[in-house]
Design an enzyme around this catalytic site. Structure first.
Site, short mmCIF file in Angstrom:
data_model
loop_
_atom_site.label_atom_id
_atom_site.label_comp_id
_atom_site.label_asym_id
_atom_site.label_seq_id
_atom_site.Cartn_x
_atom_site.Cartn_y
_atom_site.Cartn_z
N GLU A 41 4.77 -5.48 7.08
CA GLU A 41 4.01 -4.44 7.77
C GLU A 41 4.49 -4.18 9.20
O GLU A 41 4.50 -3.03 9.65
CB GLU A 41 2.52 -4.82 7.80
CG GLU A 41 1.79 -4.65 6.47
CD GLU A 41 1.87 -5.86 5.57
OE1 GLU A 41 1.13 -5.92 4.57
OE2 GLU A 41 2.70 -6.76 5.83
N GLY B 249 0.50 -5.16 0.90
CA GLY B 249 -0.74 -5.19 0.10
C GLY B 249 -0.52 -5.84 -1.26
O GLY B 249 -1.44 -6.42 -1.83
N ALA C 242 0.85 -1.18 0.00
CA ALA C 242 0.00 0.00 0.00
C ALA C 242 0.89 1.23 0.00
O ALA C 242 2.05 1.16 0.39
CB ALA C 242 -0.87 -0.01 1.25
N GLU D 229 -0.94 -9.36 -0.68
CA GLU D 229 -2.36 -9.63 -0.40
C GLU D 229 -3.19 -9.61 -1.69
O GLU D 229 -4.13 -10.40 -1.83
CB GLU D 229 -2.86 -8.63 0.64
CG GLU D 229 -2.23 -8.88 2.02
CD GLU D 229 -2.40 -7.72 2.97
OE1 GLU D 229 -2.95 -7.96 4.08
OE2 GLU D 229 -2.00 -6.59 2.63
N1 T1G Z 1 4.62 3.44 -0.22
C1 T1G Z 1 5.08 4.66 -0.60
N2 T1G Z 1 6.34 4.89 -1.10
C2 T1G Z 1 7.13 3.83 -1.20
C3 T1G Z 1 6.72 2.52 -0.81
C4 T1G Z 1 5.40 2.36 -0.31
N3 T1G Z 1 4.92 1.15 0.06
N4 T1G Z 1 7.75 1.69 -1.02
C5 T1G Z 1 8.76 2.43 -1.53
N5 T1G Z 1 8.40 3.71 -1.64
C6 T1G Z 1 9.21 4.82 -2.17
C7 T1G Z 1 10.43 5.15 -1.31
O1 T1G Z 1 10.12 6.05 -0.31
C8 T1G Z 1 11.39 5.74 -2.34
O2 T1G Z 1 10.99 7.06 -2.57
C9 T1G Z 1 11.08 4.93 -3.60
O3 T1G Z 1 9.77 4.38 -3.40
C10 T1G Z 1 12.04 3.80 -3.84
O4 T1G Z 1 12.12 3.02 -2.67
C11 T1G Z 1 -2.47 -3.12 3.07
C12 T1G Z 1 -0.90 -2.01 5.09
C13 T1G Z 1 10.15 -2.21 -2.33
C14 T1G Z 1 12.10 -3.23 -1.26
O5 T1G Z 1 6.67 -2.05 3.61
O6 T1G Z 1 10.70 -2.12 1.31
O7 T1G Z 1 0.97 -2.80 2.27
O8 T1G Z 1 13.01 8.20 -1.79
O9 T1G Z 1 14.51 3.54 -2.13
O10 T1G Z 1 15.81 0.16 -2.30
O11 T1G Z 1 -1.61 -4.81 4.39
O12 T1G Z 1 11.03 0.29 -1.09
O13 T1G Z 1 12.73 7.75 -4.21
O14 T1G Z 1 11.26 9.41 -3.03
O15 T1G Z 1 13.25 1.74 -0.87
O16 T1G Z 1 14.73 -0.51 -4.47
C15 T1G Z 1 4.13 -2.67 2.93
C16 T1G Z 1 8.20 -0.87 1.47
C17 T1G Z 1 3.37 -1.39 2.97
C18 T1G Z 1 7.55 -2.19 1.42
C19 T1G Z 1 12.37 -1.33 -2.88
N6 T1G Z 1 5.25 -2.57 2.03
N7 T1G Z 1 9.20 -0.67 0.44
O17 T1G Z 1 13.58 -0.96 -2.30
O18 T1G Z 1 13.86 1.40 -3.28
S1 T1G Z 1 2.04 -1.47 4.14
C20 T1G Z 1 6.46 -2.25 2.45
C21 T1G Z 1 10.39 -1.30 0.47
C22 T1G Z 1 0.86 -2.47 3.38
C23 T1G Z 1 -1.23 -3.80 3.54
C24 T1G Z 1 -0.26 -2.95 4.26
C25 T1G Z 1 11.38 -0.93 -0.59
C26 T1G Z 1 11.45 -1.94 -1.77
P1 T1G Z 1 12.05 8.15 -2.92
P2 T1G Z 1 13.52 2.45 -2.14
P3 T1G Z 1 14.61 0.01 -3.14
#
Ligand code: T1G
Length: 711
Positions: free
Chosen positions: A132, A109, A63, A112
């Protein structure tokens, strides 16, 4: 408006492509786009099956985390979750086979959505996960209900409580139905067509768990709770994830889903989650230096060198070798070199004994470290890190030598923890190539790298250092060149309060336990016994010699008395604690310390008194935030978030509290300022409110928030 969700039909298979760079996050528009596209495909006579795939380098990484800031109350979240759950049921109710084609990451998400599809195929190097809890929340879109049905309860518990991604290939036969070698879309379309031909669909929610699976699953939930009680103290999210999985086992899918939504709503508005979401973005912001554009050219680091094979030098050399970079390790004589190499080998043998390294890997990595007692070969390296004794004259002499023996474009970095980088730049004759690379002990373990920018440090050298930090598995934070930079400058105030609290009546174990209960891995005195009481003592002596002190206010005599007694900590078998033997970690409190504290208090005319743990936490966190505000105001840190990242990675400040600056916002800056003023009245004028702190309170703001009210 770029199309976030694209639709096309290929070989009678509807292909739905998510295209929301950089990580295809599920923003509200993406959710709606998927919903509409799947409905369209089910109504499309030209399509017999459906594939969902991500554009770019990844499937859906979850998400959009930014959306969670919109949830002010659990009710806000519940409303959104009910919509999401209903949407995913519609996907699952697709009358045509619905296949998720996963490459890169399917996280949160994203996973999911994939589990609401009937089948999942993946590229061999793809990863899946429910991270999460790393954001202080739990899977909120059915993950705690569908994952146990696909991967088994034990695997679901692990993935939802440690948040680590797992290789899709390892999940084959569980959450993943097929691994595709070659073009993923082609493989997914073929897979979907086969399912269409077989008229096969499968609703994950209808996968029944047997009585035995439920019984074993409930036992696994209890065991997971016990295990987390030791490792996740003070956190809510990992336990909430277990509660949701358990509810699904006890109540079934539908009521388990309701419980999941309730628990998610509770977590998403918590301070814990706000702190962890803050850190998620702060860790990514640290790599952005306003005046160093993203496309600044960087130097290629193929060979390195380290001067000084002591505890820090040896650890730094290990970082390069671990990253596959050949490194020269120089010492003044063979004996010192042999001691350094022996420590390095011992460290690798410890990793080997823990199964982290094979004997072959050990020898291969060690072979990348070339010991030397001369500067031969230094003219061929791309970077040198100086890690000699923390003495200005010795370091300046070393930089003068390095300026002579290395190539003009070679980067010259210092591991100094406190001293003026510009002095080294001048001594080397090429300040543009000079900066600080301040590692934290043990250097091969701690993830923080303070990148200290000198007055003339080149932008290419800074950009190269940030890139190198990532390659060495470190979190690089660019900081300014003041005494102690950011980490140690603020630490001086942390330690000042620890020493004074000891003199005023608290004990070493009480202070350390208060900080570990707060969430730090070790308290101030345990930390100093690990790092060495002698290190701090020598810095105090150097400062005294130039008429300075590390922090305003009374300097406790107790640490210097320990130094005079040769009690340097673990390495000498005694420091703030007594240890079973030199080098041992088994410690016991030493009544001698209380005697020294009483004597110091008497000399300063202090009446000792009982001190509460709350006062200990308040004094220490207030000192950190107040000095942090000065560091920020003086421009030695670019953002408050950089300070939080420094403390989380440098000293293990608890992530679920967000770092010292974020924590101050949760306390409320008016309260922090009031405490500074109270302490000035009680203890002395050395407690001066930082001008930035006073300004923010006057403007009703926080370090991060518009309003100064507690977060
Ligand atoms: N939401 C918003 N921005 C995100 C994002 C996200 N989920 N993931 C990454 N970004 C942005 C990040 O801030 C950066 O921005 C750019 O993308 C590149 O990321 C409903 C509630 C996927 C392994 O926790 O672990 O789903 O700095 O530098 O090293 O149940 O990003 O360029 O402006 O990290 O290649 C769960 C989070 C959400 C995964 C890639 N998902 N992301 O790593 O790039 S909660 C996460 C990561 C959810 C559901 C629940 C990593 C990556 P900017 P990056 P990377």
């Amino acid at each position: 408006m770029p199309e976030l969700v694209r639709y096309e039909v290929k070989d009678r298979v509807a292909v739905i492509t998510i295209d929301n760079p950089p990580v295809n996050a599920l923003s509200p528009a993406v959710w709606t786009g998927i919903d509409e596209a799947v409905a369209r495909a089910n109504a499309d006579p030209a399509a017999d099956a459906i594939v969902i795939i991500g554009a770019g380098t990844t499937f859906i990484a979850g998400a959009d985390i930014k959306v969670f800031d919109l949830f002010k109350t659990p009710h806000d979240s519940m409303a959104r979750s009910e919509t999401t759950h209903a949407l995913l049921r519609r996907l699952e109710d697709s009358t045509k086979p619905l296949v998720a084609a996963i490459h890169g990451n399917a996280l949160g998400g994203g996973m999911e959505v994939a589990m609401s599809c009937h089948f999942r195929v993946a590229a061999r190097d793809a990863k899946i996960g429910q991270p999460e809890v790393l954001l202080g929340i739990i899977p909120g879109a059915g993950g705690t209900q569908r994952l146990p049905r696909l991967a088994g309860v034990e695997a679901a518990l692990k993935m939802c409580t440690d948040g680590k991604a797992v290789p899709a290939a390892a999940a084959k036969g569980g959450a993943i139905d097929e691994i595709v070698d070659g073009d993923l879309l082609t493989g997914a379309i073929a897979f979907a067509a086969r399912k269409a031909a077989a008229r096969e669909t499968r609703k994950t929610r209808d996968i029944a768990l047997s009585g035995d699976q439920i019984t074993r699953g409930l036992a696994a939930c209890a065991a997971a709770r016990d295990a987390l009680a030791k490792t996740a103290r003070g956190q809510r999210a990992p336990f909430a994830a277990i509660d949701a999985i358990e509810a699904g086992l006890q109540l079934g899918f539908d009521r388990g889903s309701v419980r999941e939504r309730e628990l998610f709503a509770e977590c998403v508005v918590s301070t814990e989650s706000k702190a962890l979401r803050h850190l998620f973005f702060a860790e990514r912001e640290v790599a952005k230096i306003p005046d160093v554009p993203k496309d600044t050219p960087t130097l290629e680091i193929r060979r390195a060198a380290v001067v000084g094979a002591g505890t820090m030098g040896g650890g730094i050399a290990m970082n390069y070798a671990n990253a596959g970079i050949p490194v020269l390790l120089k010492e003044i004589d063979q004996a010192a070199l042999d001691r350094g190499l022996a420590t390095i080998r011992r460290n690798y043998e410890v990793s080997m004994s823990k199964g982290k390294l094979t004997p072959e890997q050990l020898e291969k990595t060690l072979a990348l470290i070339t010991p030397t007692t001369s500067y031969d070969g230094f003219d061929r390296v791309d970077i040198v890190t100086e890690a000699v004794f923390e003495n200005m004259d010795l370091k300046k002499q070393t930089f003068a030598e390095l300026g002579r023996v290395t190539r003009p474009d070679c980067i010259l970095a210092s591991n100094s923890s406190t001293l003026d980088i510009d002095e080294f730049g001048r001594a080397s004759g090429r300040p543009a190539q000079v900066l600080g690379h301040h590692y934290f002990s043990p250097a091969n373990v701690m993830k923080l790298l303070e990148i200290v920018r000198g007055r003339e440090t080149g932008k290419d050298v800074l950009a190269t250092s940030l890139k190198l930090a990532k390659r060495l598995g470190k979190v690089g934070v660019v900081v300014g060149n003041c005494f102690g930079f950011v980490a140690n400058r603020m630490l001086a105030y942390y330690m000042r309060e620890a020493y004074l609290l000891l003199e005023e009546g608290a004990s070493v174990p009480q202070i350390d336990n208060a900080l570990t209960a707060f969430g730090l891995p070790v308290g101030p005195f345990g930390m100093q016994d690990i790092a060495g009481i002698d290190v701090g003592a020598r810095i105090r002596q150097y400062l005294k010699s130039i008429g300075k002190s590390r922090a305003e206010g009374p300097q406790s005599e107790v640490p210097d008395r320990l130094y005079e007694m040769g009690r340097y900590g673990q390495k000498t078998g005694a420091g703030w604690y007594k240890y079973d033997a030199p080098g041992s970690r088994n410690r016991t409190p030493d009544p001698l310390i209380d005697t020294l504290a009483q004597e110091a208090a008497a000399k300063r005319g202090i009446t000792r008194r009982p001190i509460t743990d709350d006062e200990i936490i308040a004094r220490i966190t207030t000192a950190l935030a107040n000095e942090g505000a000065r560091v920020l105001d003086e421009g030695f840190a670019l953002r408050a978030g950089d300070i939080d990242v420094v403390y989380v990675y440098g000293f293990g400040f608890p992530r679920h509290r967000g770092g010292p600056m974020f924590y101050a916002d949760t306390v409320g800056l008016p309260t922090v300022l009031a405490r500074v003023k109270e302490y000035r009245a009680r203890f002395g004028d050395y407690w001066q409110p930082a001008p930035l702190l006073e300004r923010l309170v006057a403007e009703g703001r926080g370090f991060y928030t518009g309003a100064a009210a507690a977060v």
